[in-house]
Design an enzyme around this catalytic site. Sequence first.
Site, short mmCIF file in Angstrom:
data_model
loop_
_atom_site.label_atom_id
_atom_site.label_comp_id
_atom_site.label_asym_id
_atom_site.label_seq_id
_atom_site.Cartn_x
_atom_site.Cartn_y
_atom_site.Cartn_z
N HIS A 17 0.84 -1.20 0.00
CA HIS A 17 0.00 0.00 0.00
C HIS A 17 0.88 1.25 0.00
CE1 HIS A 17 -2.93 -2.72 2.39
NE2 HIS A 17 -3.48 -2.54 1.21
N LYS A 41 -17.44 -6.31 8.11
CA LYS A 41 -16.20 -7.08 8.25
C LYS A 41 -15.77 -7.06 9.71
CE LYS A 41 -13.86 -6.65 3.78
NZ LYS A 41 -12.66 -6.16 3.11
N ARG A 90 -1.99 -6.18 -8.12
CA ARG A 90 -0.85 -7.08 -7.92
C ARG A 90 -0.80 -8.16 -8.98
NH1 ARG A 90 -2.70 -8.35 -1.97
NH2 ARG A 90 -4.56 -8.38 -3.23
N SER A 129 -2.70 -7.80 3.22
CA SER A 129 -2.93 -7.59 4.65
C SER A 129 -3.32 -8.91 5.32
CB SER A 129 -4.06 -6.58 4.87
OG SER A 129 -3.70 -5.34 4.35
O1 PNS Z 1 -8.73 -2.87 0.67
P1 PNS Z 1 -10.00 -3.43 0.08
O2 PNS Z 1 -10.83 -4.10 1.16
O3 PNS Z 1 -9.76 -4.32 -1.10
O4 PNS Z 1 -10.84 -2.14 -0.44
C1 PNS Z 1 -12.11 -2.29 -1.04
C2 PNS Z 1 -12.81 -0.92 -1.19
C3 PNS Z 1 -12.81 -0.18 0.14
C4 PNS Z 1 -12.08 -0.09 -2.22
C5 PNS Z 1 -14.25 -1.17 -1.69
O5 PNS Z 1 -14.82 -2.20 -0.96
C6 PNS Z 1 -15.14 0.06 -1.55
O6 PNS Z 1 -14.90 1.09 -2.16
N1 PNS Z 1 -16.17 -0.06 -0.70
C7 PNS Z 1 -17.10 1.02 -0.43
C8 PNS Z 1 -18.51 0.61 -0.81
C9 PNS Z 1 -18.76 0.89 -2.29
O7 PNS Z 1 -18.61 1.98 -2.76
N2 PNS Z 1 -19.18 -0.16 -3.03
C10 PNS Z 1 -19.52 -0.01 -4.44
C11 PNS Z 1 -18.51 -0.66 -5.35
S1 PNS Z 1 -18.91 -2.37 -5.49
#
Ligand code: PNS
Length: 168
Positions: A17, A41, A90, A129
């Site tokens: 990150h 989560k 990645r 992570s």
């Molecule tokens: O680090 P991560 O868990 O892979 O990040 C995922 C993230 C936070 C980028 C994604 O889950 C997100 O933006 N969630 C917010 C909810 C949202 O906007 N959902 C619509 C897209 S499916």
Amino acid sequence: MKAAIYPGSFDPVTFGHLDIIKRSAEIFDEIIVSVLDNKTKSPLFSVEERVTMLKEAVKDIPNVKVDSFRGLLIDYAKEKNIHVAVRGLRAITDFEYELQIAQTNHVLSKGRLDTMFLTTTLEYAYLSSSSVKEIASFNGDISGCVPKFIADLIYDKYRILNQESNEL
Ligand code: PNS
């Protein structure tokens, strides 16, 4: 001013990150690293802890801010008047998941929010992570995965969790 949001769970932030943060901070005038506050989560670290860790980890990069958000990314981006989200890729397995999220956000925002992908530096391509947490939970070496102060916080967390489960 060109700004972008780097959203994620960051539970915890890894060298992978941090690599994306440093490189995107060279492309944009401002990067807001924002921790998703996701009640569904069960994270190892609270949102506040993750924000504090991130602030410490990026303190030497002046154009990076750290924040948190709840709900949809497109709503948060609109509130901040930001039109670009940054994400790291990645491997091809990330691509399918990321493509779907990026396209969903583009459609939902009616074209207001685009996603820019940076490919993770090869050195960190294997890092996640979840694997960092799994290694640390068995007392493995995570010194190549996260900054020292974060590694210490992860080990402390597992020490407390293990103590609590032994007391039950
Ligand atoms: O680090 P991560 O868990 O892979 O990040 C995922 C993230 C936070 C980028 C994604 O889950 C997100 O933006 N969630 C917010 C909810 C949202 O906007 N959902 C619509 C897209 S499916």
